[in-house]
Design a protein around this motif. Structure first.
Motif, PDB file in Angstrom:
ATOM      1  N   GLN A  60      29.011  46.652  33.616  1.00  0.00           N
ATOM      2  CA  GLN A  60      28.769  46.625  35.341  1.00  0.00           C
ATOM      3  C   GLN A  60      28.838  45.230  35.445  1.00  0.00           C
ATOM      4  N   SER A  61      28.579  44.817  34.430  1.00  0.00           N
ATOM      5  CA  SER A  61      28.821  43.133  34.682  1.00  0.00           C
ATOM      6  C   SER A  61      30.506  42.815  34.856  1.00  0.00           C
ATOM      7  N   ARG A 110      36.371  38.317  40.750  1.00  0.00           N
ATOM      8  CA  ARG A 110      37.941  37.260  40.501  1.00  0.00           C
ATOM      9  C   ARG A 110      38.979  38.204  41.497  1.00  0.00           C
ATOM     10  N   ARG A 111      38.997  39.911  41.612  1.00  0.00           N
ATOM     11  CA  ARG A 111      39.921  40.003  42.661  1.00  0.00           C
ATOM     12  C   ARG A 111      40.026  39.747  44.378  1.00  0.00           C
ATOM     13  N   ARG A 134      42.276  37.833  46.298  1.00  0.00           N
ATOM     14  CA  ARG A 134      42.388  37.312  47.546  1.00  0.00           C
ATOM     15  C   ARG A 134      42.268  36.678  48.594  1.00  0.00           C
ATOM     16  N   LEU A 135      41.231  36.001  48.043  1.00  0.00           N
ATOM     17  CA  LEU A 135      40.979  34.794  49.058  1.00  0.00           C
ATOM     18  C   LEU A 135      42.002  33.479  49.205  1.00  0.00           C
ATOM     19  N   ARG A 136      41.708  33.563  47.369  1.00  0.00           N
ATOM     20  CA  ARG A 136      42.734  32.382  47.868  1.00  0.00           C
ATOM     21  C   ARG A 136      44.471  32.414  47.890  1.00  0.00           C
ATOM     22  N   ILE A 137      44.665  33.681  48.162  1.00  0.00           N
ATOM     23  CA  ILE A 137      46.395  34.322  48.603  1.00  0.00           C
ATOM     24  C   ILE A 137      46.774  34.063  50.396  1.00  0.00           C
TER      25      ILE A 137
END
Length: 175
Positions: free
Chosen positions: A88-89, A97-98, A102-105
């Motif tokens: 779960q972790s 991380r995804r 996505r936010l960085r991109i």
């Protein structure tokens, strides 16, 4: 005659022995029983501590076996819970991380592009994103900026640094 005397002597010997034995029993009938009872009691008193230790060791072994099985079961339950929590972790970390990627991109912004004799050059504000992960976004924005399809074209990328001169960030091959 000798045979008769011999027969009498055997009968008298037998009768003497039987009389003596029966006469002792009649004289003290409880004496023999007392000796047997005391022998049995003494044997029980002598043997009991070893018997008790044996019984205690058998009981202790069974208790340890039971506790071991319970401990093993609890350990297996704990391992399963730990695996479930770890999975779960890991899923949560992977999703996080995804989402961060996505936010960085999404923050990648093309600041300018030009066609040159050595190919197209783009100036990109990458923020925290890497060149590899933001390749598709850079190619898409450069294609819109230059108003042409950039499929299988190598773009020279320079990193935007606000009022400072741009620095070379590498080359991106558009898919």
């Amino acid at each position: 005659m000798d045979d008769e005397n011999r027969g009498d002597s055997w009968e008298s010997a037998r009768s003497r022995y039987s009389r003596r034995r029966h006469s002792d029993d009649r004289a003290d009938p409880w004496g023999r029983r007392f000796v047997v009872a005391m022998s049995i009691l003494l044997a029980v008193v002598i043997i009991y501590p070893w018997y008790e230790r044996w019984v205690d060791s058998v009981i202790a072994a069974r208790m340890l076996e039971t506790l071991g099985e319970e401990f093993e079961k609890a350990g297996e339950d704990f391992r399963q819970e730990s695996r479930a929590r770890a999975q779960q972790s890991a899923r949560a970390a992977d999703a996080s991380r995804r989402e961060e990627q996505r936010l960085r991109i999404a923050r990648v912004k093309l600041m300018g592009a030009t066609d040159g004799t050595n190919g197209a050059v783009v100036i990109v504000d990458l923020g925290d994103a890497t060149l590899t992960e933001s390749r598709d976004t850079i190619c898409k924005q450069a294609s819109a900026w230059l108003r042409r399809d950039l499929a299988r074209v190598a773009l020279r990328v320079q990193r935007y640094r606000s009022s400072n001169p741009a620095i070379d960030a590498g080359v991106v091959n558009c898919p």
